[in-house]
Write a protein that holds these residues in place. Structure first.
Motif, PDB file in Angstrom:
ATOM      1  N   PRO A  48       1.145  -1.398  -0.109  1.00  0.00           N
ATOM      2  CA  PRO A  48      -0.039  -0.179   0.270  1.00  0.00           C
ATOM      3  C   PRO A  48       0.571   1.505   0.143  1.00  0.00           C
ATOM      4  CG  PRO A  48      -0.244  -1.258   2.085  1.00  0.00           C
ATOM      5  CD  PRO A  48       0.732  -2.106   1.161  1.00  0.00           C
ATOM      6  N   PHE A  49       2.382   0.942   0.695  1.00  0.00           N
ATOM      7  CA  PHE A  49       2.898   2.548   0.820  1.00  0.00           C
ATOM      8  C   PHE A  49       2.689   3.365  -1.195  1.00  0.00           C
ATOM      9  CE2 PHE A  49       7.580   4.165   0.253  1.00  0.00           C
ATOM     10  CZ  PHE A  49       6.848   6.003   1.298  1.00  0.00           C
ATOM     11  N   ILE A  50       4.173   1.588  -1.600  1.00  0.00           N
ATOM     12  CA  ILE A  50       4.171   2.273  -3.287  1.00  0.00           C
ATOM     13  C   ILE A  50       3.012   3.014  -4.008  1.00  0.00           C
ATOM     14  CG2 ILE A  50       5.067   1.127  -5.912  1.00  0.00           C
ATOM     15  CD1 ILE A  50       7.153   1.539  -3.349  1.00  0.00           C
ATOM     16  N   VAL A  51       1.844   1.924  -3.841  1.00  0.00           N
ATOM     17  CA  VAL A  51       0.565   2.217  -4.519  1.00  0.00           C
ATOM     18  C   VAL A  51       0.005   3.809  -3.671  1.00  0.00           C
ATOM     19  CG1 VAL A  51      -2.185   2.090  -4.614  1.00  0.00           C
ATOM     20  CG2 VAL A  51      -0.260   0.057  -4.553  1.00  0.00           C
ATOM     21  N   SER A  52      -0.155   4.202  -2.663  1.00  0.00           N
ATOM     22  CA  SER A  52       0.038   5.637  -2.302  1.00  0.00           C
ATOM     23  C   SER A  52       0.486   6.620  -2.687  1.00  0.00           C
ATOM     24  CB  SER A  52      -0.388   5.303  -0.499  1.00  0.00           C
ATOM     25  OG  SER A  52       0.984   5.474   0.047  1.00  0.00           O
ATOM     26  N   ARG A  53       2.137   6.388  -2.814  1.00  0.00           N
ATOM     27  CA  ARG A  53       2.627   7.342  -3.311  1.00  0.00           C
ATOM     28  C   ARG A  53       2.381   7.351  -5.120  1.00  0.00           C
ATOM     29  NH1 ARG A  53       3.167   7.128   2.005  1.00  0.00           N
ATOM     30  NH2 ARG A  53       4.379   8.759   3.104  1.00  0.00           N
ATOM     31  N   CYS A  54       2.091   6.086  -6.117  1.00  0.00           N
ATOM     32  CA  CYS A  54       2.340   5.875  -7.075  1.00  0.00           C
ATOM     33  C   CYS A  54       0.879   7.100  -7.294  1.00  0.00           C
ATOM     34  CB  CYS A  54       2.057   5.182  -7.762  1.00  0.00           C
ATOM     35  SG  CYS A  54       3.239   3.990  -8.006  1.00  0.00           S
ATOM     36  N   LEU A  55      -0.276   7.097  -6.605  1.00  0.00           N
ATOM     37  CA  LEU A  55      -1.290   7.741  -6.331  1.00  0.00           C
ATOM     38  C   LEU A  55      -1.682   9.372  -6.412  1.00  0.00           C
ATOM     39  CD1 LEU A  55      -4.629   4.758  -4.784  1.00  0.00           C
ATOM     40  CD2 LEU A  55      -3.589   5.806  -7.454  1.00  0.00           C
ATOM     41  N   ILE A  56      -0.206   9.678  -5.535  1.00  0.00           N
ATOM     42  CA  ILE A  56      -0.301  10.639  -4.489  1.00  0.00           C
ATOM     43  C   ILE A  56       0.339  11.509  -6.268  1.00  0.00           C
ATOM     44  CG2 ILE A  56       1.164  12.325  -3.914  1.00  0.00           C
ATOM     45  CD1 ILE A  56       0.619  10.736  -1.232  1.00  0.00           C
ATOM     46  N   THR A  57       1.189  11.129  -6.830  1.00  0.00           N
ATOM     47  CA  THR A  57       1.992  11.290  -8.122  1.00  0.00           C
ATOM     48  C   THR A  57       1.445  11.379  -9.112  1.00  0.00           C
ATOM     49  OG1 THR A  57       4.044  10.324  -7.723  1.00  0.00           O
ATOM     50  CG2 THR A  57       4.007  11.022  -9.849  1.00  0.00           C
ATOM     51  N   LEU A  58       0.497  10.618  -9.205  1.00  0.00           N
ATOM     52  CA  LEU A  58      -0.930  10.314 -10.971  1.00  0.00           C
ATOM     53  C   LEU A  58      -1.660  12.082  -9.781  1.00  0.00           C
ATOM     54  CD1 LEU A  58      -2.666   9.170 -13.243  1.00  0.00           C
ATOM     55  CD2 LEU A  58      -3.490   8.118 -11.267  1.00  0.00           C
ATOM     56  N   GLU A 243       9.630  12.788  -9.908  1.00  0.00           N
ATOM     57  CA  GLU A 243      11.049  12.925  -9.300  1.00  0.00           C
ATOM     58  C   GLU A 243      10.756  11.861  -7.461  1.00  0.00           C
ATOM     59  OE1 GLU A 243      12.214  16.462  -9.228  1.00  0.00           O
ATOM     60  OE2 GLU A 243      14.136  16.392 -10.922  1.00  0.00           O
ATOM     61  N   PRO A 244       9.882  12.476  -7.634  1.00  0.00           N
ATOM     62  CA  PRO A 244       8.985  11.330  -6.017  1.00  0.00           C
ATOM     63  C   PRO A 244       9.399  10.498  -5.956  1.00  0.00           C
ATOM     64  CG  PRO A 244       8.030  13.459  -6.675  1.00  0.00           C
ATOM     65  CD  PRO A 244       8.565  12.757  -7.953  1.00  0.00           C
ATOM     66  N   LEU A 245       9.516   9.602  -7.456  1.00  0.00           N
ATOM     67  CA  LEU A 245       9.286   8.239  -7.069  1.00  0.00           C
ATOM     68  C   LEU A 245      10.456   7.629  -7.784  1.00  0.00           C
ATOM     69  CD1 LEU A 245       5.779   7.496  -9.362  1.00  0.00           C
ATOM     70  CD2 LEU A 245       5.739   7.868  -6.502  1.00  0.00           C
ATOM     71  N   ILE A 246      11.063   7.967  -7.998  1.00  0.00           N
ATOM     72  CA  ILE A 246      12.059   7.484  -9.215  1.00  0.00           C
ATOM     73  C   ILE A 246      13.373   6.723  -7.539  1.00  0.00           C
ATOM     74  CG2 ILE A 246      14.601   8.407  -9.664  1.00  0.00           C
ATOM     75  CD1 ILE A 246      12.302   7.695 -11.480  1.00  0.00           C
ATOM     76  N   PRO A 247      14.255   7.362  -6.513  1.00  0.00           N
ATOM     77  CA  PRO A 247      14.673   6.626  -5.438  1.00  0.00           C
ATOM     78  C   PRO A 247      13.360   5.559  -4.943  1.00  0.00           C
ATOM     79  CG  PRO A 247      13.717   8.802  -4.494  1.00  0.00           C
ATOM     80  CD  PRO A 247      13.454   8.726  -6.418  1.00  0.00           C
ATOM     81  N   LEU A 248      12.261   4.949  -4.972  1.00  0.00           N
ATOM     82  CA  LEU A 248      11.961   4.429  -4.731  1.00  0.00           C
ATOM     83  C   LEU A 248      11.463   2.580  -5.851  1.00  0.00           C
ATOM     84  CD1 LEU A 248       8.339   5.510  -3.448  1.00  0.00           C
ATOM     85  CD2 LEU A 248      10.630   5.412  -2.002  1.00  0.00           C
ATOM     86  N   ILE A 249      11.614   2.507  -6.867  1.00  0.00           N
ATOM     87  CA  ILE A 249      11.918   2.005  -8.375  1.00  0.00           C
ATOM     88  C   ILE A 249      13.108   1.069  -8.182  1.00  0.00           C
ATOM     89  CG2 ILE A 249      11.198   4.330  -9.413  1.00  0.00           C
ATOM     90  CD1 ILE A 249      13.495   3.539 -11.333  1.00  0.00           C
ATOM     91  N   ASP A 250      12.246  -0.175  -8.739  1.00  0.00           N
ATOM     92  CA  ASP A 250      13.197  -1.511  -8.832  1.00  0.00           C
ATOM     93  C   ASP A 250      14.326  -1.134 -10.719  1.00  0.00           C
ATOM     94  OD1 ASP A 250      13.200  -2.197  -6.810  1.00  0.00           O
ATOM     95  OD2 ASP A 250      10.880  -3.246  -7.850  1.00  0.00           O
ATOM     96  N   GLU A 251      13.266  -0.640 -11.644  1.00  0.00           N
ATOM     97  CA  GLU A 251      13.548   0.222 -12.285  1.00  0.00           C
ATOM     98  C   GLU A 251      13.395   0.410 -13.604  1.00  0.00           C
ATOM     99  OE1 GLU A 251      14.387  -4.172 -15.049  1.00  0.00           O
ATOM    100  OE2 GLU A 251      12.393  -4.226 -15.320  1.00  0.00           O
ATOM    101  N   PHE A 252      13.430   0.919 -14.181  1.00  0.00           N
ATOM    102  CA  PHE A 252      12.545   2.185 -15.196  1.00  0.00           C
ATOM    103  C   PHE A 252      12.960   1.619 -16.950  1.00  0.00           C
ATOM    104  CE2 PHE A 252      16.670   4.342 -15.486  1.00  0.00           C
ATOM    105  CZ  PHE A 252      16.828   4.801 -17.012  1.00  0.00           C
ATOM    106  N   ARG A 253      12.208   1.789 -17.648  1.00  0.00           N
ATOM    107  CA  ARG A 253      11.986   1.634 -19.410  1.00  0.00           C
ATOM    108  C   ARG A 253      11.928   3.194 -20.034  1.00  0.00           C
ATOM    109  NH1 ARG A 253      10.065  -4.674 -19.086  1.00  0.00           N
ATOM    110  NH2 ARG A 253      11.401  -5.775 -17.548  1.00  0.00           N
ATOM    111  N   VAL A 254      11.890   3.181 -21.115  1.00  0.00           N
ATOM    112  CA  VAL A 254      11.491   4.528 -21.497  1.00  0.00           C
ATOM    113  C   VAL A 254      10.925   3.189 -23.558  1.00  0.00           C
ATOM    114  CG1 VAL A 254      12.244   6.400 -23.048  1.00  0.00           C
ATOM    115  CG2 VAL A 254      13.137   5.519 -20.652  1.00  0.00           C
ATOM    116  N   PHE A 255       9.528   3.991 -23.897  1.00  0.00           N
ATOM    117  CA  PHE A 255       9.245   3.344 -24.741  1.00  0.00           C
ATOM    118  C   PHE A 255       9.047   4.466 -25.780  1.00  0.00           C
ATOM    119  CE2 PHE A 255       8.187   0.263 -21.326  1.00  0.00           C
ATOM    120  CZ  PHE A 255       9.024  -0.927 -22.095  1.00  0.00           C
TER     121      PHE A 255
END
Length: 448
Positions: A48-58, A243-255
């Motif tokens: 829920p912590f990650i979901v809540s941070r993602c929803l705040i960013t959204l 930027e608020p999510l970057i320190p929490l990620i496992d990886e990123f991809r660009v399409f």
């Protein structure tokens, strides 16, 4: 035409504290209901912590704008949530409709039950944001999409009705975004450390020139200088939303889109994904791109659309290639059906699974023309006999299209088309074709 669709809710969204757990209730509404269940999904979130941070960013994406006035920015809109196929997806646009964001809670991201497949508009009011901000790691949070119970409240309690506008331009934007995503391919992949280093290269303040994602040695960075194999980002300052999510990620991809009409950034958090799609320029909204227009000019029976809508609802996915094989349909027909479903906001696109997913949004089949004024203008030109085919031979067509005090010349040569109108001169086909080219192609179909 109104630029909003009005929703009514039986109650606002709330986050309730009960004992050791918090329960998140998202108010539910749909113009068209396929089932009678008052609740789409009910269950616990595994992170829920990650979901809540993602929803705040959204929510921050939805509140942002990169080309509108402060007054226009004050008219906040609410994100969309879809429950189905063992996934929960939250979506939203910036006010300018040039940034699209999505949070995907994957099957392992929840422990609950899907009672009904459905889509709703989410109420992100200030108390909700405050409650999400207070969610802690390892906390028990139950997510409910829809209503767990339906009833009238008596003895001092009351039923709350809340009206929320859903912008028409969001449905138009959803159409273009899914088409761009379906053509995008993965070009960049990195871990958390690489992402932190990359985002440090975002310039401060608002950027007025195009920026590119380039590789210098083994390190990715943003640069105003274009080079071979560079990926055009456009207004790179929009990526600060991540930027608020970057320190929490496992990886990123660009399409990136093949023609650089958009770039999509996907952040991975184990059982949760966050996607951010940027339009080519910060002042361009996806709602005005017109990427689906050419696929909409060929008539498709309404019963086909209804049948494939039911098919998508039942399967919660839509794979055009497999469907063409199973139903022995021509790929051109499938493309037209896909465009119509997307144009009504019914299809989203999942990059990792390379398939469309289904969402239920308010729609009417005759709304396609009202959502696409260039298509409506083309239909009118054909109906009023203002399109004359001058010549047609060896795959090359020349037509004269009557305009306001001037005739426009349209030339279609194979896959290439051009027109003498100011729209084509300004955009060169990058934002979809003009109504004169559409009318000419429609006229050719009528003649056939």
């Amino acid at each position: 035409m109104s630029d909003t669709i009005t929703y009514s809710y039986n109650q606002p969204s709330t986050l309730r504290k009960s004992g050791t757990s918090d329960e998140l209730f998202l108010a539910q509404y749909s113009e068209v209901q396929k089932g009678n269940s008052p609740c789409f999904f009910w269950g616990k979130l595994t992170d829920p912590f990650i979901v809540s941070r993602c929803l705040i960013t959204l929510s921050n994406v939805v509140k942002s704008s990169f080309n509108l006035s402060p007054f226009q920015m004050a008219l906040l809109k609410d994100p969309i949530v879809t429950a189905g196929n063992e996934r929960i997806r939250f979506e939203g646009f910036s006010h300018c409709a040039g940034v699209y964001a999505r949070v995907d809670v994957m099957p392992d991201g929840h422990d609950g039950e899907f009672l009904e497949n459905g889509t709703t508009n989410v109420d992100f009011n200030p108390p909700m944001i405050s409650a999400l901000s207070a969610v802690r790691k390892n906390e028990n949070v139950v997510l409910s999409v829809g209503q767990k119970e339906v009833g009238l409240h008596r003895e001092g309690e009351k039923t709350v009705e809340r009206k929320v506008p859903l912008p028409i331009k969001w449905i138009k934007g959803l159409t273009t975004v899914q088409i761009y995503l379906a053509d995008a391919t993965e070009e960049v992949k990195g871990n958390r450390i690489q992402a932190v280093q990359l985002f440090r290269t975002i310039p401060k303040g608002k950027v007025k020139t195009d920026y590119y994602l380039v590789k210098r040695g083994n390190q990715w960075m943003f640069s105003p200088m274009k080079s071979n194999d560079a990926i055009c980002i456009g207004g790179v300052h929009r990526l600060k939303l991540l930027e608020p999510l970057i320190p929490l990620i496992d990886e990123f991809r660009v399409f990136p889109h093949p023609d650089m009409q958009s770039t999509t950034w996907q952040l991975y958090f184990g059982t949760v994904r966050f996607s951010l799609t940027l339009s080519r320029d910060h002042w361009r909204g996806f709602s005005g791109e017109g990427a689906a227009l050419e696929s909409l000019i060929e008539d498709v029976p309404d019963e086909w659309i209804q049948a494939f809508d039911n098919y998508s609802y039942a399967n919660q996915a839509f794979n055009p290639t497999l469907l063409a094989i199973e139903e022995s349909l021509d790929m051109a027909q499938i493309k037209n059906i896909t465009a119509r479903l997307a144009a009504m906001g019914l299809l989203g696109f999942d990059l990792d699974h390379n398939e469309y997913f289904y969402r239920r949004l308010p729609f009417k089949m005759d709304r396609i023309l009202s959502l696409n004024p260039r298509l409506k203008g083309a239909e009118k030109l054909v109906a009023e006999n203002k399109v004359t085919i001058v010549s047609e031979e060896s795959g090359r067509v020349e037509a004269s299209v009557e305009g306001s005090g001037v005739n426009h010349t349209v030339v279609i040569d194979g896959e290439q088309a051009r027109c003498t109108c100011t729209w084509f001169a300004r955009h060169q086909g990058e934002r979809g074709v003009c109504k004169h080219i559409l009318a000419t192609k429609k006229k050719l179909q009528v003649n056939d």
